[in-house]
Design a protein around this motif. Structure first.
Motif: not given
Ligand code: APR
Ligand code: ZN
Length: 361
Positions: A169-171, A173-178, A276-279, A295-302
């Motif tokens: 749930t936290g991933a 609501r808090n991390t990814a803020r879907v 969002t890496v939860v595993g 760079f070019s995909s401009a994605r966020t990995l957290r």
């Protein structure tokens, strides 16, 4: 008076866990003794025995649990004998840099994989998983490692709130803020991934595409609220694109703990999307991403550790959601077992069967 209790112990690396008699320490100042009533089998426990992690031994397993306070040491204020509690495997010290900067889930004093807490096996110290060692009839823990929950909440649901549900749930609501209208991919549908699915749907996601290795998870995914179910394959990113207007998803959640599924999550998201890496995976399992792709995909990995949550605040709130019917956890529990049956539950987990097995005491 210190008590003898039964607990599930791994004596040495590579050996099977077995139910052993342990001696608990006296309850010291600021500590509580909890009678465990339910404890979930989480993949992180399996990771302690299958070589993913290298914890010290002998080790008492278990960290997702709930029970009743049996004894409170001097100076304990949060709970008293009789209080129902969920256990917190990352109790915040409230004093370190992370705690004083709003990130108690990264507390520098918590999050120790395994430590000695005075419990003994054959007269010698044992280590307890994440400071808890909750696959045991009773535990002695610091009072900050327990969170009071309402008496009406079932022990099983209270146990799940303390790890899988808070994490998932936290991933979201808090991390990814879907946000409402987002498209979401969830890879890996165990207790954690199914909690992500449910929370993403509750957050108003327009599509929640659930991914696992076999069709066997489809019914569980749908019960959790998935709009789509996809069996993982080499064509996964193509499959996701075909379901997201050829873009890729706004969010992908990796709930397995492998480099290959982190890569799959990366490819499943759109340009500018969030992974969002939860595993929790191995230290030698490397994710390869090209400098240009980053760079070019401009994605966020957290990563999301313990749902980027303050369990003291969020577990009681989630408990209210369960009692009001806003959050349903029944579908997560697929097996009720004894302590001695945990190794068989690990085998089911390794085969990707079911969702949560819960030890009931
Ligand atoms: N693609 C898709 N799904 C996969 C893959 C893959 N390549 N490999 C495994 N899975 C699925 C399994 O079939 C299973 O359904 O991932 C799921 C993992 O579920 P559990 O083993 O029940 O794990 P869970 O307790 O939910 O934890 C998930 O979060 O906290 C961490 O350490 C924990 O890394 C673990 C992860
Ligand atoms: Zn866990």
């Amino acid at each position: 008076m210190s008590a003898y209790i039964k607990g599930l112990v791994v004596r040495a690396a590579g050996t099977a866990p077995a139910v052993e008699e342990l001696r608990l320490p006296e309850v010291g100042p600021g500590q509580v003794r909890v009678g465990i009533r339910a404890a979930g089998v989480c993949h992180s426990d399996l990771s302690m025995v299958n070589g993913t992690l290298s914890p010290p031994h002998p080790l008492v397993l278990g960290h997702e649990a709930a029970g009743e306070v049996l004894e409170a040491g001097a100076g304990v204020t949060r709970v008293r004998p009789g209080t129902h509690v969920a256990l917190n495997w990352s109790p915040a010290c409230r004093e370190c840099w992370f705690c004083t900067h709003g990130e108690p889930w990264l507390c520098a004093a918590a999050n120790v994989a395994a430590l000695e807490n005075g419990s003994t096996l054959d007269g010698a110290p044992v280590h307890v998983t994440l400071g808890l060692g909750a696959f045991a009839e009773q535990v002695v823990v610091p009072e900050k490692a327990v969170i009071a929950v309402p008496d009406e909440l079932s022990w099983e649901n209270a146990a799940l709130l303390g790890c899988a549900v808070l994490t998932g749930t936290g991933a979201v609501r808090n991390t990814a803020r879907v946000a409402a209208g987002d498209t979401v991919v969830v890879i890996g549908l165990g207790g954690v991934g199914l909690s992500v699915v449910a929370a993403a749907r509750a957050a108003g996601a327009a599509a929640v595409i659930a991914v696992d290795l076999t069709e066997a998870k489809k019914a569980l995914a749908e019960a959790a609220g998935a709009t789509d179910f996809v069996v993982s394959s080499d064509n996964l990113s193509k499959d996701i694109r075909s379901r997201t207007q050829r873009l890729g998803a706004d969010h992908a959640f990796e709930c397995v703990g492998r480099a290959s599924t982190i890569r799959a999550a990366w490819r499943a998201t759109r340009r500018g999307g969030q992974v969002t890496v939860v595993g929790m995976g191995r230290s030698d399992d490397m994710v390869e991403l090209s400098a240009l792709d980053i760079f070019s995909s401009a994605r966020t990995l957290r990563a999301s550790v313990y749902g980027s949550a303050d369990p003291d605040v969020e577990v009681p709130a989630l408990a209210q959601d369960v009692l009001s019917g806003a959050l349903r956890l029944d579908h997560l529990i697929t097996d009720r077992i004894t302590l001695a049956e945990v190794p068989a539950a690990f085998d089911r987990m390794a085969r990707g069967e079911g969702a949560r097995s819960v030890v009931v005491f």
